[in-house]
Design an enzyme around this catalytic site. Structure first.
Site, short mmCIF file in Angstrom:
data_model
loop_
_atom_site.label_atom_id
_atom_site.label_comp_id
_atom_site.label_asym_id
_atom_site.label_seq_id
_atom_site.Cartn_x
_atom_site.Cartn_y
_atom_site.Cartn_z
N SER A 52 7.81 6.50 1.82
CA SER A 52 8.34 7.20 3.00
C SER A 52 8.85 6.20 4.03
O SER A 52 8.21 5.19 4.31
CB SER A 52 7.23 8.05 3.60
N ASN A 72 7.32 -3.33 11.34
CA ASN A 72 8.25 -2.34 11.87
C ASN A 72 7.56 -1.47 12.89
O ASN A 72 6.37 -1.19 12.78
CB ASN A 72 8.87 -1.51 10.74
N ALA A 73 8.31 -1.07 13.88
CA ALA A 73 7.85 -0.10 14.86
C ALA A 73 9.03 0.82 15.14
O ALA A 73 9.78 0.62 16.08
CB ALA A 73 7.36 -0.79 16.12
N ILE A 74 9.23 1.77 14.25
CA ILE A 74 10.38 2.67 14.32
C ILE A 74 10.05 3.86 15.22
O ILE A 74 10.90 4.32 15.98
CB ILE A 74 10.77 3.20 12.90
N GLY A 75 8.81 4.34 15.12
CA GLY A 75 8.41 5.49 15.93
C GLY A 75 8.84 6.82 15.32
O GLY A 75 9.15 7.76 16.03
N CYS A 96 -1.27 8.43 11.84
CA CYS A 96 -0.56 8.73 13.09
C CYS A 96 -1.59 8.93 14.19
O CYS A 96 -2.69 9.42 13.93
CB CYS A 96 0.21 10.04 12.97
N ASN A 135 -0.61 2.89 3.70
CA ASN A 135 0.40 2.76 4.74
C ASN A 135 0.39 1.31 5.22
O ASN A 135 -0.35 0.47 4.71
CB ASN A 135 0.08 3.72 5.89
N GLY A 168 2.62 -0.84 -1.61
CA GLY A 168 2.35 -2.00 -0.75
C GLY A 168 2.89 -3.24 -1.43
O GLY A 168 2.25 -3.80 -2.32
N GLY A 223 8.80 0.43 -1.41
CA GLY A 223 9.14 0.54 0.01
C GLY A 223 10.06 -0.56 0.48
O GLY A 223 11.26 -0.60 0.17
C1 FMN Z 1 10.68 0.59 8.14
C2 FMN Z 1 9.52 1.36 7.58
C3 FMN Z 1 9.35 2.70 7.92
C4 FMN Z 1 8.27 3.41 7.43
N1 FMN Z 1 8.14 4.75 7.75
C5 FMN Z 1 7.11 5.47 7.25
C6 FMN Z 1 6.98 6.85 7.51
O1 FMN Z 1 7.80 7.46 8.21
N2 FMN Z 1 5.91 7.52 6.98
C7 FMN Z 1 4.98 6.91 6.19
O2 FMN Z 1 4.06 7.56 5.72
N3 FMN Z 1 5.09 5.59 5.90
C8 FMN Z 1 6.11 4.87 6.41
N4 FMN Z 1 6.23 3.53 6.10
C9 FMN Z 1 5.21 2.89 5.24
C10 FMN Z 1 5.68 2.83 3.79
O3 FMN Z 1 5.89 4.13 3.25
C11 FMN Z 1 4.65 2.09 2.92
O4 FMN Z 1 3.43 2.80 2.95
C12 FMN Z 1 4.38 0.67 3.37
O5 FMN Z 1 5.55 0.09 3.89
C13 FMN Z 1 3.84 -0.21 2.26
O6 FMN Z 1 4.73 -0.31 1.17
P1 FMN Z 1 5.82 -1.50 1.00
O7 FMN Z 1 5.10 -2.79 1.22
O8 FMN Z 1 6.36 -1.33 -0.37
O9 FMN Z 1 6.83 -1.26 2.06
C14 FMN Z 1 7.31 2.78 6.59
C15 FMN Z 1 7.49 1.44 6.25
C16 FMN Z 1 8.57 0.72 6.72
C17 FMN Z 1 8.72 -0.72 6.33
#
Ligand code: FMN
Ligand code: FAD
Ligand code: FES
Lengths: 310, 326
Positions: free
Chosen positions: B43, B91-94, B152, B214, B266, B288
């Protein structure tokens, strides 16, 4: 997926839109204080337009993300079938890596990305205003404008002479040119904005195109607004993905009477300068991204709320 | 004979199209969920789907997990929203998103038409919002599961993250499962003392499975300017840097709850990363941050996994699940 022509070793993507290509470096050279890299990418060169960028895979120092660079030049012919050239300044690990590449090395490129500069709809004179390496996409644009038989004037500015990108090329591609340096080492001492009123005098310029640091783009936009001239700017926002999926590169833009938070990598990097809310950059946004087919552009206005991360 | 059978590298090579890549994400016979392959998108790392559809046919993925949706459209946080760190990023997208109503109206039909199974991530700021979000997803064609992003802040509990408290986890998940007509996954935060107790709380709330993990809360500072690199000061750490933490979380939860379906994620960027998560106990694996470095990566691992299995004589992907030797 399609197979590659030329010497590029792999091409991934669809019949149109951006591609991912493992490219061969054709040449590396220095242009003043800047570095330039030309790589073989026929399909990408075919699709590239001025104002678009490529994102380049880099290695070293735990780097993970690609680095975005404006397209400076393309060639669609010649023994190499098609090449793309970028110009860059070494500022960190990614650009240092690129500065060490040599002919025949492989480099992983995604592009062309982003919205290009729109071409003028009427036969007007064009003023191109570049700061530092921001000149790169403008010189590509200047070529296209010239091919369309439009009169091009160019203003380039930088802190000092060796940060002015490609004075010779700028002179060659323009009817009228001006240069500014903050230390007065070349051209008019001062900033690009100091010569804009002069370059706009006469009233034949119908559109200003600008690329450079954000404060410069804001100032150029203000002057274009005073002169009631259209202004298109190519912005530079920190980008994680460059392809529209991560939402890191947003900036506040007015569209259809609303303020929307648009992604510089897909809705930009070229925007109508008058639509950008310059004063709000870096401030808590008060708007909404868009969904749907039409360039992800529309969305309802909402008020800001306490946000979780992600 | 026995020696060969007990070896993780079996003798017979297969053709990759002989490998059965299907995985099950629900042990509940009343709500079965089978994916054609275990690769899904994480996500927030896949936009709406349209962006990557420009690069490749996303319908070949096991499923897409969309950016977390909220009741109201959200603007997100100020920029800079991103900082690259050693082998990772903050990241801090909000949660910038169009709001669930608009998404259901404009994005879901498009994804459904493509034929890709859709797992809808939802994020609330109160327990009641989780229910409201799940209600929007009832009877929606194309939606195969809900992922409740409970990493959240809970505005009714001093903004403490739901997934950091057993109670809040159970209550939020209960609200979703009480109205959902599809399997529900609870997406947990690794920033807890004991992730197993949180997973158990999610199960107590009726979760079909859990998504692990997450991002980890982190921070980056610019020494010259003395400022945080993110406008929001802190942000979520993702990418290869967090893979060991994520594998540990999947392993711990799988050992404690062996029947619980897990979507692992992750730092996944290669086929071997996927296999490692399967071995730790994941049934599906999300890609991700790796997509930012390579927009094609989810397609590449989807195509690479059956080849990896075939070369080793592994006939079904499902048999890798939890097959860690230890
Ligand atoms: C830019 C960005 C935005 C993300 N937005 C969400 C989100 O909206 N909801 C959510 O459950 N996780 C969000 N995540 C977390 C990812 O879904 C994932 O759990 C986490 O990044 C670990 O996986 P990765 O190392 O493959 O990125 C976000 C991660 C990134 C980097
Ligand atoms: C659309 C676009 C076009 C660009 N065109 C050019 C160009 O033609 N020539 C050129 O020299 N530079 C250009 N830049 C800036 C260039 O991308 C950065 O200088 C480069 O990413 C720095 O990488 P680094 O590892 O050397 O430095 P670092 O500073 O160590 O990079 C760390 C991280 O910050 C990001 N970052 C750092 N500076 C910038 C910046 N100014 N803008 C965006 N992201 C940044 C990087 O992408 C990376 O993720 C452009 C940026 C964008 C967004
Ligand atoms: S850089 Fe990821 S959306 Fe623009």
């Amino acid at each position: 997926m399609s197979s590659s022509r030329g010497r590029a070793s792999s091409v991934q993507g669809r019949a149109n839109g951006p591609l991912r290509v493992l490219c061969e470096v054709l040449s590396y050279r220095r242009i003043g204080n800047y570095h330039s890299l030309t790589f073989v990418a026929p399909e990408m060169a075919e699709r590239a337009k001025p104002g678009q960028f490529v994102s380049v895979g880099v290695e070293g120092d735990g780097t993970l993300l690609r680095r975005p660079f404006s397209i400076y030049a393309i060639s669609r012919h010649g023994p190499w079938a098609g090449t793309i050239e970028i110009v860059f300044d070494v500022v960190g690990p990614g650009t240092r890596y690129l500065s060490k590449l040599a002919k025949h090395d492989a480099v992983d490129i995604v592009g062309p990305l982003g919205r290009p500069f729109p071409m003028p709809q009427q036969a007007v004179d064009c003023l191109l205003v570049g700061g530092g390496y921001g000149a790169a996409p403008l010189l590509f644009l200047a070529q296209r404008l010239q091919q369309s038989s439009l009169r091009v004037n160019i203003v380039l500015g930088a802190a000092t002479q060796n940060r002015l990108f490609n004075i010779i090329e700028a002179k060659r591609l323009s009817a009228k040119s001006a240069f500014t340096t903050e230390d007065g080492s070349f051209g008019t001492p001062g900033r690009v904005t100091d010569v804009l009123d002069r370059m706009l005098a006469g009233g034949t310029v119908g559109v200003v195109y600008a690329c450079g640091p954000m404060p410069m783009l804001a100032a150029v936009t203000a002057i274009a607004r005073d002169h009631k001239i259209a202004v298109q700017v190519a912005v530079e926002e920190a980008m994680a993905c460059g392809v529209g999926v991560c939402m890191t590169c947003v900036l506040p833009v007015r569209r259809d009477g609303r303020t929307v938070n648009l992604r510089a990598c897909v809705e930009g990097p070229v925007f109508n300068g008058k639509k950008i809310l310059w004063a709000q950059l870096g401030q808590p946004p008060v708007m909404q991204m868009a969904t749907g087919d039409d360039a992800f552009a529309k969305g309802p206005v909402v008020t800001a709320v306490v946000e979780p991360r992600s | 004979m026995t020696a060969v059978e007990s070896s993780p590298r079996a003798a017979h090579r297969l053709r990759h199209d002989q490998v059965d890549t299907r995985v099950s994400l629900s042990a509940d016979p009343s709500q079965p969920l089978q994916l054609a392959n275990p690769i899904v998108t994480a996500s927030g790392c896949f936009g709406s789907g349209r962006e990557l559809e420009r690069f490749f046919d996303i319908s070949g993925l096991g499923a897409v997990v969309v950016k977390s949706l909220t009741v109201e459209p959200r603007d997100g946080l100020p920029t800079p929203r991103m900082a690259e760190t050693a082998s990772g990023m903050l990241n801090a997208i909000g949660l910038q998103n169009p709001g669930i109503e608009q998404w259901v109206a404009t994005e879901l039909p498009w994804l459904h038409e493509l034929g890709v199974p859709v797992i809808v991530s939802i994020a609330g700021k109160t327990v009641a919002e989780y229910r409201e979000l799940a209600e929007h997803l009832r009877d929606q064609p194309g939606v195969v599961a809900i992922e409740a992003n409970i990493s959240c802040p809970n505005v009714e509990d001093r903004n403490v993250v739901f997934a950091c408290r057993q109670d809040a986890t159970r209550k939020a998940i209960q609200q979703v499962t009480s109205v959902a007509d599809v399997p529900v996954f609870a997406k947990l935060s690794p920033d807890v003392t004991d992730i197993v107790t949180i997973a158990m709380a999610a199960v107590a709330g009726g979760a079909t499975g859990v998504s692990l993990v997450n991002t980890l809360l982190g921070m980056a500072i610019d020494a010259e300017s003395r400022r945080p690199k993110l406008a929001a000061v802190t942000g979520g750490l993702s990418g290869p840097a967090i893979k060991p933490v994520a594998l540990r979380a999947v392993h711990q939860v799988h050992q404690a709850l062996p029947d619980l379906p897990i979507i692992g994620m992750g730092g996944v960027s290669s086929v071997t990363d996927v296999v490692e998560f399967l071995l730790a106990g994941a049934s599906a694996v999300a890609v991700g941050t790796a997509t930012f470095a390579n927009p094609m990566v989810s397609l590449e691992v989807t195509q690479g996994l059956p080849r990896w299995c075939a070369e080793r004589g592994i006939a079904t992907v499902a048999e890798l699940r939890g097959a860690l030797l230890w």
